[in-house]
Design a protein around this motif. Structure first.
Motif, mmCIF file in Angstrom:
data_model
loop_
_atom_site.group_PDB
_atom_site.id
_atom_site.type_symbol
_atom_site.label_atom_id
_atom_site.label_comp_id
_atom_site.label_asym_id
_atom_site.label_seq_id
_atom_site.Cartn_x
_atom_site.Cartn_y
_atom_site.Cartn_z
ATOM 1 N N VAL A 14 0.840 -1.201 0.000
ATOM 2 C CA VAL A 14 0.000 0.000 0.000
ATOM 3 C C VAL A 14 0.873 1.247 0.000
ATOM 4 N N ARG A 15 1.922 1.236 0.807
ATOM 5 C CA ARG A 15 2.813 2.403 0.861
ATOM 6 C C ARG A 15 3.493 2.632 -0.487
ATOM 7 N N GLU A 16 3.897 1.556 -1.157
ATOM 8 C CA GLU A 16 4.544 1.699 -2.460
ATOM 9 C C GLU A 16 3.552 2.198 -3.514
ATOM 10 N N LEU A 17 2.337 1.668 -3.485
ATOM 11 C CA LEU A 17 1.326 2.109 -4.446
ATOM 12 C C LEU A 17 0.961 3.574 -4.242
ATOM 13 N N ALA A 18 1.000 4.036 -3.002
ATOM 14 C CA ALA A 18 0.652 5.425 -2.712
ATOM 15 C C ALA A 18 1.634 6.406 -3.347
ATOM 16 N N LEU A 19 2.819 5.941 -3.725
ATOM 17 C CA LEU A 19 3.816 6.793 -4.363
ATOM 18 C C LEU A 19 3.626 6.887 -5.866
ATOM 19 N N LEU A 20 2.705 6.097 -6.400
ATOM 20 C CA LEU A 20 2.501 6.023 -7.851
ATOM 21 C C LEU A 20 1.221 6.743 -8.259
ATOM 22 N N ALA A 28 1.178 -0.009 -16.327
ATOM 23 C CA ALA A 28 1.707 -1.307 -15.893
ATOM 24 C C ALA A 28 0.667 -2.407 -16.090
ATOM 25 N N LEU A 29 -0.589 -2.105 -15.768
ATOM 26 C CA LEU A 29 -1.651 -3.084 -15.986
ATOM 27 C C LEU A 29 -1.755 -3.446 -17.463
ATOM 28 N N ASP A 30 -1.664 -2.439 -18.336
ATOM 29 C CA ASP A 30 -1.695 -2.718 -19.776
ATOM 30 C C ASP A 30 -0.541 -3.627 -20.180
ATOM 31 N N ALA A 178 -4.534 -8.725 -5.861
ATOM 32 C CA ALA A 178 -3.609 -8.974 -4.757
ATOM 33 C C ALA A 178 -2.492 -9.934 -5.154
ATOM 34 N N ALA A 179 -2.810 -10.920 -5.973
ATOM 35 C CA ALA A 179 -1.825 -11.937 -6.341
ATOM 36 C C ALA A 179 -0.716 -11.385 -7.227
ATOM 37 N N ARG A 180 -0.925 -10.200 -7.826
ATOM 38 C CA ARG A 180 0.066 -9.667 -8.760
ATOM 39 C C ARG A 180 0.548 -8.278 -8.369
ATOM 40 N N VAL A 181 0.305 -7.895 -7.120
ATOM 41 C CA VAL A 181 0.605 -6.517 -6.735
ATOM 42 C C VAL A 181 2.091 -6.179 -6.852
ATOM 43 N N ASP A 186 6.493 -3.202 -9.508
ATOM 44 C CA ASP A 186 7.806 -3.167 -10.164
ATOM 45 C C ASP A 186 7.715 -2.520 -11.546
ATOM 46 N N VAL A 187 6.725 -2.925 -12.325
ATOM 47 C CA VAL A 187 6.575 -2.376 -13.674
ATOM 48 C C VAL A 187 6.193 -0.906 -13.622
ATOM 49 N N ALA A 188 5.247 -0.551 -12.746
ATOM 50 C CA ALA A 188 4.799 0.839 -12.643
ATOM 51 C C ALA A 188 5.928 1.751 -12.176
#
Length: 227
Positions: A14-20, A28-30, A178-181, A186-188
């Motif tokens: 969550v902390r890492e995602l909050a920086l993106l 990254a999802l694409d 969740a399984a690919r967070v 990393d990609v994002a």
């Protein structure tokens, strides 16, 4: 219904995602071939941001009488994102002032609704992140009821499982399974770093074409085949 989302407030992901930004996560999802961009939902405030794990709620129309309209909020842990599937309905709300005030007090990270909310001024006053299709005042009481909690729901064409990750900003909301967070992070992060390098190169005098070519811009979000 589970009473907490373990690690929702302290989860390193969550902390890492909050920086993106959502644009980084979306690209990254694409690249990874994941459908996670939730269509049609925007924040009440352009400056809103959220990151956290989903607590899912599904509403259905009332066919008889009675039904709960949101008592679940008292059981949620700080850092949770409330994710409500109201089937995109624009004619009845499932979130208002009392839920906003309680969620803000409890440290809930935000609410994402495939439907409408009301008492929007209260959410703005409390700076509470709230994403929805629109806002309207008509109550959901005696019109819709909670059918289930912690189940897969669909918002804006995206299936969201309980405890999946949500990221939101002024451009909308994305869901990360969740399984690919960690793979998505990393990609994002790589995409964000490449775009920052391009920006710095342009500021130093390079042409945009040169900066993009040097940093592989045109392939940043191109689908990566999985092994």
């Amino acid at each position: 219904m589970s009473e907490t989302l373990p690690g929702s407030a302290t989860d390193p992901a969550v902390r890492e995602l909050a920086l993106l930004d959502t644009s980084h996560v979306s690209d990254a999802l694409d690249k990874l071939g994941i459908n996670g961009q939730i269509a049609g939902l925007l924040p009440l405030q352009r400056t809103s941001r959220l990151a956290g794990r989903a607590f899912t709620v599904r509403y259905v129309p009332i066919t008889g009488t009675g039904g709960t309209v949101g008592d679940y909020i008292d059981d949620l842990a700080p850092g949770t994102v409330v994710v409500i599937d109201n089937a995109g309905r624009l004619d009845t709300t499932v979130w208002g002032d009392l839920l906003t005030a309680t969620a803000a007090r409890r440290g809930i990270s935000g609410t994402v609704i495939d439907g409408v909310c009301r008492d929007s001024d209260r959410a703005v006053e409390l700076d509470y992140p709230l994403y929805a299709r629109s806002r309207w005042m008509r109550t959901g009481k005696d019109r819709v009821r909670v059918e289930s909690y912690d189940v897969p729901v669909t918002l804006g064409g995206v299936c969201i499982e309980a405890a999946d990750y949500l990221v939101g900003d002024g451009d909308g909301v994305v869901c990360v399974p969740a399984a690919r967070v960690h793979e998505v992070i990393d990609v994002a992060t790589g995409i964000r770093e490449a775009e920052e390098a391009i920006r710095k190169a342009v500021e130093a005098g390079a042409s945009l074409r040169e900066a993009r070519q040097a940093n592989g811009y045109h392939a940043l979000q191109t689908r990566k085949d999985r092994p």
